[in-house]
Design an enzyme around this catalytic site. Structure first.
Site, PDB file in Angstrom:
ATOM      1  N   LYS A 260       0.888  -1.173   0.000  1.00 44.54           N
ATOM      2  CA  LYS A 260       0.000   0.000   0.000  1.00 44.54           C
ATOM      3  C   LYS A 260       0.923   1.219   0.000  1.00 44.54           C
ATOM      4  CE  LYS A 260      -4.139   1.770   2.286  1.00 44.54           C
ATOM      5  NZ  LYS A 260      -4.923   2.129   1.117  1.00 44.54           N
TER       6      LYS A 260
HETATM    7  N1  PMP Z   1      -7.654  -1.161  -3.241  1.00 45.15           N
HETATM    8  C1  PMP Z   1      -7.110   0.053  -3.023  1.00 45.15           C
HETATM    9  C2  PMP Z   1      -6.337   0.716  -4.116  1.00 45.15           C
HETATM   10  C3  PMP Z   1      -7.262   0.672  -1.777  1.00 45.15           C
HETATM   11  O1  PMP Z   1      -6.731   1.889  -1.555  1.00 45.15           O
HETATM   12  C4  PMP Z   1      -8.009   0.025  -0.767  1.00 45.15           C
HETATM   13  C5  PMP Z   1      -8.198   0.694   0.564  1.00 45.15           C
HETATM   14  N2  PMP Z   1      -7.104   0.416   1.416  1.00 45.15           N
HETATM   15  C6  PMP Z   1      -8.552  -1.239  -1.046  1.00 45.15           C
HETATM   16  C7  PMP Z   1      -8.347  -1.805  -2.292  1.00 45.15           C
HETATM   17  C8  PMP Z   1      -9.329  -1.975   0.004  1.00 45.15           C
HETATM   18  O2  PMP Z   1      -8.472  -2.402   1.026  1.00 45.15           O
HETATM   19  P1  PMP Z   1      -8.960  -2.556   2.527  1.00 45.15           P
HETATM   20  O3  PMP Z   1     -10.190  -3.368   2.492  1.00 45.15           O
HETATM   21  O4  PMP Z   1      -7.830  -3.284   3.178  1.00 45.15           O
HETATM   22  O5  PMP Z   1      -9.190  -1.211   3.066  1.00 45.15           O
END
Ligand code: PMP
Length: 300
Positions: free
Chosen positions: A158
Site C-alpha cells: 500500500k
Molecule cells: N484497493 C485500493 C487501491 C485501496 O486503496 C483500498 C483501501 N485500502 C482497497 C483496495 C481496500 O483495502 P482494505 O479493504 O484493506 O481497506
C-alpha cells in the site's frame, strides 16, 4: 462541500512515538517521502471504539514498508498501541485512522539507504466514503489508466506512489460525472476501484478478481468469509470487462467504502439486490463486535 484543510484542524497526532498537537505535526520540505513517494500507509476504521482488524492493517503496513526496502522502527504491538492511543486521545469512537511511514531528510536522491524511517498516526471522524446515498449505489467510469504488472510497480504494497494512478483515474471519472473509476489491469482484466475492491454477482454466485497485481483488501477477505458463511459460492478469478453486463449485482468493498452498491459502470446499469443487502448488513453487524469475536467470525 466545504473541506477544512487538513492542517487547519485541531487534535492530537501520534508522531514518531510522541502525541503532538495537530498543528505542530510538520515535516521538512526536503523529506525523501515527499519527493520520491517513499511512503506506505494504512486506512483503518474504528467502530464503537474498536479499530476493525487492527492487527491485519498493522501487519500490512509493516509488509508494505519491507516491499519498499525499509523496516518501520516499531513492533506490531507498538503500532497497534499507537493507533488505539491516538483514537482515544482525540476522544473518538467512530473514526478513520491513517498510519503513514516515510523516508526522512538524510538523503535526497534515488538512493535512500541512509534515510530514517518515520511513522505517524492521525485520526478523524469520517462517514462512509460515498455518503448518505450509499444504498442508491455509486457510478463507475471504466478507466483508461491500468493497474501495472507486479514487475513494474510494487503492487502488493500500500505504497503512496501507486495512488497517482488512482488519482488520475478518479479525476477523469469525476470530470465525466461518475463517482469513481473501475480500473482494469495491464492484461485487460477487471482489477479494482481507485480505493476499494470490487465484487460481482453472477447467477447467485459471488465473484471477485484475483488480487495478483493490486491490493488484496482486508475488507475483501472479510466479505468473502461473510459470503461463505451465508453459503454463497465465492469465486476468485480473472474477470473480463465484457462479462460485467451479465452481473445481477455489483458492489465495492474497502475500509473507506465499507460495502457500497454500484448502480452503473460505463453505460451498464445495475440494481442493488439481495446479495449486496445481505452482505452489507452482515458487515455492519460484524464491525460492531469485539475484536476477539471478529477474529473468530472471520477465521474461515
Ligand atoms: N484497493 C485500493 C487501491 C485501496 O486503496 C483500498 C483501501 N485500502 C482497497 C483496495 C481496500 O483495502 P482494505 O479493504 O484493506 O481497506
Amino acid at each position: 462541500m466545504v473541506l477544512v484543510p487538513f492542517d487547519d484542524r485541531d487534535g492530537l497526532i501520534w508522531f514518531d512515538g510522541v502525541m503532538v498537537p495537530w498543528r505542530e505535526a510538520k515535516i521538512h520540505v526536503l523529506s525523501h517521502g515527499l519527493h520520491y513517494a517513499s511512503g506506505v500507509f494504512e486506512g483503518e476504521r474504528a467502530y464503537s471504539g474498536n479499530i476493525f482488524k487492527l492487527r491485519a492493517h498493522t501487519e500490512r503496513l509493516i509488509a508494505s514498508g519491507r516491499i519498499l526496502g525499509f523496516e518501520i522502527p516499531y513492533t506490531a504491538d507498538q503500532i497497534d498501541d499507537a493507533c488505539r492511543a491516538v483514537v482515544a486521545a482525540n476522544g473518538l469512537t467512530e473514526a478513520y485512522v491513517r498510519p503513514l511511514a516515510w523516508r526522512g531528510t538524510e538523503q535526497l536522491s534515488v538512493s535512500a539507504q541512509q534515510t530514517k524511517i518515520h511513522l505517524m498516526v492521525a485520526t478523524w471522524a469520517w462517514p462512509n466514503l460515498f455518503g448518505d446515498d450509499r444504498m442508491k449505489g455509486v457510478t463507475l467510469d471504466i478507466a483508461d489508466w491500468k493497474r501495472p504488472h507486479p514487475e513494474t510497480a510494487p503492487t502488493a504494497s500500500k505504497a503512496a506512489g501507486l495512488y497517482m494512478i488512482g488519482t488520475l483515474a478518479k479525476h477523469t471519472a469525476e470530470a465525466k460525472g461518475f463517482n469513481d473509476a473501475l480500473m482494469l489491469d495491464w492484461r485487460g482484466y477487471v482489477a479494482e476501484g481507485t480505493g476499494a475492491n470490487v465484487f460481482f454477482v453472477f447467477n447467485g454466485e459471488v465473484h471477485t478478481p484475483t488480487p495478483d497485481c493490486f491490493l488484496d483488501g482486508i475488507t475483501r477477505r472479510v466479505v468473502m468469509s461473510l459470503a461463505r458463511a451465508r453459503q454463497y459460492t465465492v469465486v476468485e478469478r480473472h474477470i473480463m470487462p465484457d462479462e460485467i453486463a451479465k452481473a445481477s449485482e455489483v458492489f465495492l468493498v474497502g475500509t473507506a467504502a465499507e460495502v457500497t452498491p454500484v448502480r452503473q459502470i460505463g453505460d451498464m446499469h445495475f440494481t442493488p439486490g439481495e446479495v449486496t443487502r445481505t452482505l452489507l448488513g452482515d458487515f455492519e453487524a460484524l464491525v460492531r463486535k469485539s475484536p476477539a469475536e471478529v477474529e473468530l467470525l472471520t477465521a474461515a
